[in-house]
Motif scaffolding. Structure first.
Motif, PDB file in Angstrom:
ATOM      1  N   ASP A  57      37.925  30.769  42.967  1.00  0.00           N
ATOM      2  CA  ASP A  57      38.644  30.356  44.164  1.00  0.00           C
ATOM      3  C   ASP A  57      37.440  29.594  45.287  1.00  0.00           C
ATOM      4  O   ASP A  57      36.501  30.422  45.541  1.00  0.00           O
ATOM      5  CB  ASP A  57      39.195  31.244  44.727  1.00  0.00           C
ATOM      6  N   ALA A  58      37.367  28.423  45.333  1.00  0.00           N
ATOM      7  CA  ALA A  58      36.362  27.565  46.099  1.00  0.00           C
ATOM      8  C   ALA A  58      36.038  28.226  47.625  1.00  0.00           C
ATOM      9  O   ALA A  58      34.954  28.222  47.985  1.00  0.00           O
ATOM     10  CB  ALA A  58      36.671  26.042  46.195  1.00  0.00           C
ATOM     11  N   PHE A  59      37.076  28.927  48.112  1.00  0.00           N
ATOM     12  CA  PHE A  59      37.047  29.404  49.501  1.00  0.00           C
ATOM     13  C   PHE A  59      36.875  30.702  49.541  1.00  0.00           C
ATOM     14  O   PHE A  59      36.922  31.328  50.748  1.00  0.00           O
ATOM     15  CB  PHE A  59      38.152  28.608  50.389  1.00  0.00           C
ATOM     16  N   THR A  60      36.932  31.485  48.760  1.00  0.00           N
ATOM     17  CA  THR A  60      36.686  32.968  48.684  1.00  0.00           C
ATOM     18  C   THR A  60      35.288  33.423  47.981  1.00  0.00           C
ATOM     19  O   THR A  60      35.177  33.044  46.713  1.00  0.00           O
ATOM     20  CB  THR A  60      37.850  33.624  47.902  1.00  0.00           C
ATOM     21  N   ALA A  61      34.863  34.245  48.665  1.00  0.00           N
ATOM     22  CA  ALA A  61      33.683  34.569  48.400  1.00  0.00           C
ATOM     23  C   ALA A  61      33.656  35.724  47.256  1.00  0.00           C
ATOM     24  O   ALA A  61      34.607  36.336  47.069  1.00  0.00           O
ATOM     25  CB  ALA A  61      32.815  35.478  49.443  1.00  0.00           C
ATOM     26  N   GLU A  62      32.844  35.584  46.168  1.00  0.00           N
ATOM     27  CA  GLU A  62      32.900  36.578  44.926  1.00  0.00           C
ATOM     28  C   GLU A  62      31.617  37.392  45.077  1.00  0.00           C
ATOM     29  O   GLU A  62      30.536  37.149  45.753  1.00  0.00           O
ATOM     30  CB  GLU A  62      32.699  35.676  43.717  1.00  0.00           C
ATOM     31  N   SER A  63      31.537  38.402  44.623  1.00  0.00           N
ATOM     32  CA  SER A  63      30.487  39.505  44.535  1.00  0.00           C
ATOM     33  C   SER A  63      29.286  39.043  43.899  1.00  0.00           C
ATOM     34  O   SER A  63      28.259  39.466  44.403  1.00  0.00           O
ATOM     35  CB  SER A  63      30.941  40.794  43.871  1.00  0.00           C
ATOM     36  N   ARG A  64      29.362  38.220  42.961  1.00  0.00           N
ATOM     37  CA  ARG A  64      28.152  37.683  42.142  1.00  0.00           C
ATOM     38  C   ARG A  64      27.539  36.363  42.898  1.00  0.00           C
ATOM     39  O   ARG A  64      26.582  35.703  42.662  1.00  0.00           O
ATOM     40  CB  ARG A  64      28.273  37.303  41.178  1.00  0.00           C
TER      41      ARG A  64
END
Length: 98
Positions: A84-91
């Motif tokens: 999801d382009a607008f949601t940060a991911e843990s990695r």
């Protein structure tokens, strides 16, 4: 070196599946991903991540991630790797503190 054009080849990753030769739209997406220094490897880093790496497959996905990078002030390579382009991911790469 490419036997056809004599240009330097780029390593696309062990899990790269080439689009059809005449699918110029798909090749433009591949070129964008590789130009940002990303590869098509199934698991990021050492391979112990439970989730496979995401890479955009369409121009629309690349376009959304370009807009997200501009709005969020992130490098394009970070948003290209997000599901999801607008949601940060843990990695995601850690951004330097100001």
């Amino acid at each position: 070196m490419c036997p056809g054009c004599r240009e330097q080849l780029v390593f696309a990753g062990y899990d790269f599946a080439a689009p059809r030769r005449r699918d110029t739209k798909a090749w433009s997406v591949v070129a964008t991903v590789l130009a940002e220094g990303l590869t098509y490897d199934h698991r990021p880093g050492c391979g112990c991540s439970p989730l496979p790496s995401f890479r955009p497959r369409t121009r629309a996905q690349v376009s959304v991630r370009r807009r997200a990078a501009e709005r969020l002030g992130l490098p394009l390579s970070v948003t290209l790797a997000r599901r999801d382009a607008f949601t940060a991911e843990s990695r995601d790469e850690q951004q330097p503190s100001p």
